[in-house]
Every structure is written in structure tokens, then in C-alpha cells.
Design an enzyme around this catalytic site. Structure first.
Site: not given
Ligand code: F6R
Length: 265
Positions: A145, A152
Site C-alpha cells: 500500500n 501507513e
């Protein structure tokens, strides 16, 4: 004009396979240690650096590569995990690198996953990096990702070392190291974007077909976005990216369609 963002400052190397990628990465690290024996080295865990660590161990055994003055800082550690837990990154680093080389235990820094005063602890971790003169060379992998460390994708990214929640996709990707997905911690301590970007040199590795989409996105979008934390690296003045053919596959296809690139083999 180069075919990728940051092309003037980024060095892109594409190797045939994981083994060659690992050798190339280890050589870059070894050269940095030879040049500066007290190198401050930032390290990552996961599958990608395993080959690099194997090569470094070989160089220690066969070529007397000396780690006695090297200082290391790891990017991250799962939260609420003890240091001797087999799933901890502390355990991983000792098993896969540290116990095989002559690094001094006191020169090893890995975030502790089980401290109470987490905010103070994170501040101390950054302070210690600074006190050591900053990271000379930071080794990185990349999440499917686009995460680096455990930064993140999000609307905002933390700059400093902090406690973070892992995304579903990271938990799923990391479940392969655990008996079941339920055992994967949902939080981790990670160096932040600024802690990483302040490194003097960055070495980003990506291997395998499962990284080809994120690599394509990273290298062809001429934009930095918090939705792909690794895109911040494109603004770093000393970034080397090493891919294997599988990870580079989509990116190379795009390049063949017309844009010129600067691939070094
Ligand atoms: C690990 C880390 C992560 C990994 C990334 C890729 O310390 O910081 O960002 O580099 O999740 O993991 P692998 O190499 O297992 O694909």
C-alpha cells in the site's frame, strides 16, 4: 528528461532477481561501512531485506567486513510485544543479522514494543538518532500500500517516531509470519517521515510481483501524496531504488510505451 519523478536525483537499479538485488544492496551497505566504519545504519525487517542480511553475513565471514563500530536504528517494532517474542522485530534482527556479525549489543537500537510511557519513549528514540549524528544510510522496504516503516497511507503523516495503527492490508500482508491473522498486532511503533527523510542516504528495495503495482504507481506519478507515504522519498536528494525484474515489470512496460528512463543495470 528522465521518465520518473525525482529522476534527476534518484538512482534506479533493476536487477534480474532477488539474489542479485540482495547482493547489490549489501555491496552498497558494505561500501558505506568501509568508507565510514562508525556508520549509523537504519534497518528494516520483513522479507525484502533478508537476502541483503545474508549477503552482509557472508561479507563479514569471508571479507572481514567489520561491524564493530556500526550503530543501527531499526525503523519499527510491533506494539505490545516483548523483545524475546519470536514475532518481534527485535528477535528477527538478532536471528537474521545481529547474532551472526560482530556488532556490539549497545550499538543496536530497535524500538521497544512494550514500554509504558510511549510518547516519551518515542521522543527519546528520535533524540538518540540525532545524538548519533543522524542516520547515514537507511535501508527500506515498501508495503503493497506504499507504506514505509509503518507509516501507513492517511490524510496526514506523522513526522516523528510514534505509535500507529496498522491498516487492514498491512495486517493481512504480515499475517504470513504468524500462526493466524488474529495474532498479528494491530499497532506498531515506527519512525516517522521526517526521521526517515533526514537520513543522508536512502536505499529502497522492492522485490516480487506483488510489489509491481505500487512501484509503477510510485515511479510514474509525478506527485507526492500522503496516500503513498513512499512518495515522500522522491523528494530526497540521495535516493537509490533497487528493484528486481518482477517488481519492475509494470513500470518497465509503461516506460516502453514511450517515456525514456534511466535504468542502470
Ligand atoms: C519493516 C517495515 C515495512 C516493510 C514493508 C515491506 O521494518 O518497515 O515497511 O519494509 O512492509 O515488507 P516485505 O519486505 O515483507 O514485503
Amino acid at each position: 528528461m528522465s521518465g520518473f519523478p525525482g529522476g534527476d536525483i534518484m538512482r534506479l537499479i533493476i536487477e534480474d532477481d532477488f539474489k542479485k538485488l540482495s547482493k547489490r544492496a549489501a555491496k552498497i551497505i558494505a561500501n558505506a561501512i568501509i568508507k565510514k566504519p562508525d556508520l549509523v545504519l537504519g534497518l528494516a525487517t520483513g522479507s525484502t531485506p533478508l537476502g541483503t542480511y545474508k549477503e552482509l553475513i557472508k561479507m563479514y565471514n569471508k571479507e572481514n567486513l567489520d561491524f564493530s563500530q556500526v550503530v543501527t536504528f531499526n525503523l519499527d517494532e510491533y506494539y505490545n510485544i516483548s523483545q524475546d517474542d519470536k514475532n518481534s522485530y527485535n528477535y528477527y534482527m538478532h536471528e537474521n543479522l545481529f547474532k551472526h556479525i560482530n556488532i556490539k549489543e549497545e550499538n543496536i537500537n530497535i524500538p521497544k514494543g512494550n514500554v509504558k510511557e510511549i510518547k516519551d519513549y518515542c521522543k527519546e528514540y528520535d533524540k538518540k538518532i540525532k545524538k548519533c549524528g543522524g542516520i547515514d544510510l537507511q535501508l527500506l522496504g515498501i508495503g503493497n500500500n506504499g507504506h514505509i516503516g509503518f507509516n501507513e497511507p492517511d490524510k496526514e503523516l506523522n513526522l516523528r517516531t510514534h505509535l500507529t495503527k496498522l491498516t487492514k492490508s498491512t495486517i493481512e500482508a504480515n499475517a504470513r509470519f504468524f500462526n493466524s491473522i488474529k495474532e498479528v498486532p494491530d499497532r506498531a511503533i515506527t519512525m516517522g517521515l521526517s526521521s526517515i527523510m533526514n537520513s543522508k542516504k536512502i536505499l529502497l528495495l522492492a522485490s516480487g510481483k506483488n510489489k509491481t503495482n505500487i512501484i509503477e504507481e510510485l515511479l510514474t506519478k509525478d506527485k507526492a501524496t500522503t496516500e503513498i507515504p513512499a512518495s515522500a522519498l522522491l523528494m530526497h536528494s540521495n535516493l537509490t531504488v533497487i528493484l528486481d525484474e518482477d517488481a519492475a515489470c509494470n513500470y518497465k512496460k509503461r516506460m516502453k510505451k514511450g517515456e525514456k528512463d534511466e535504468i542502470i543495470n
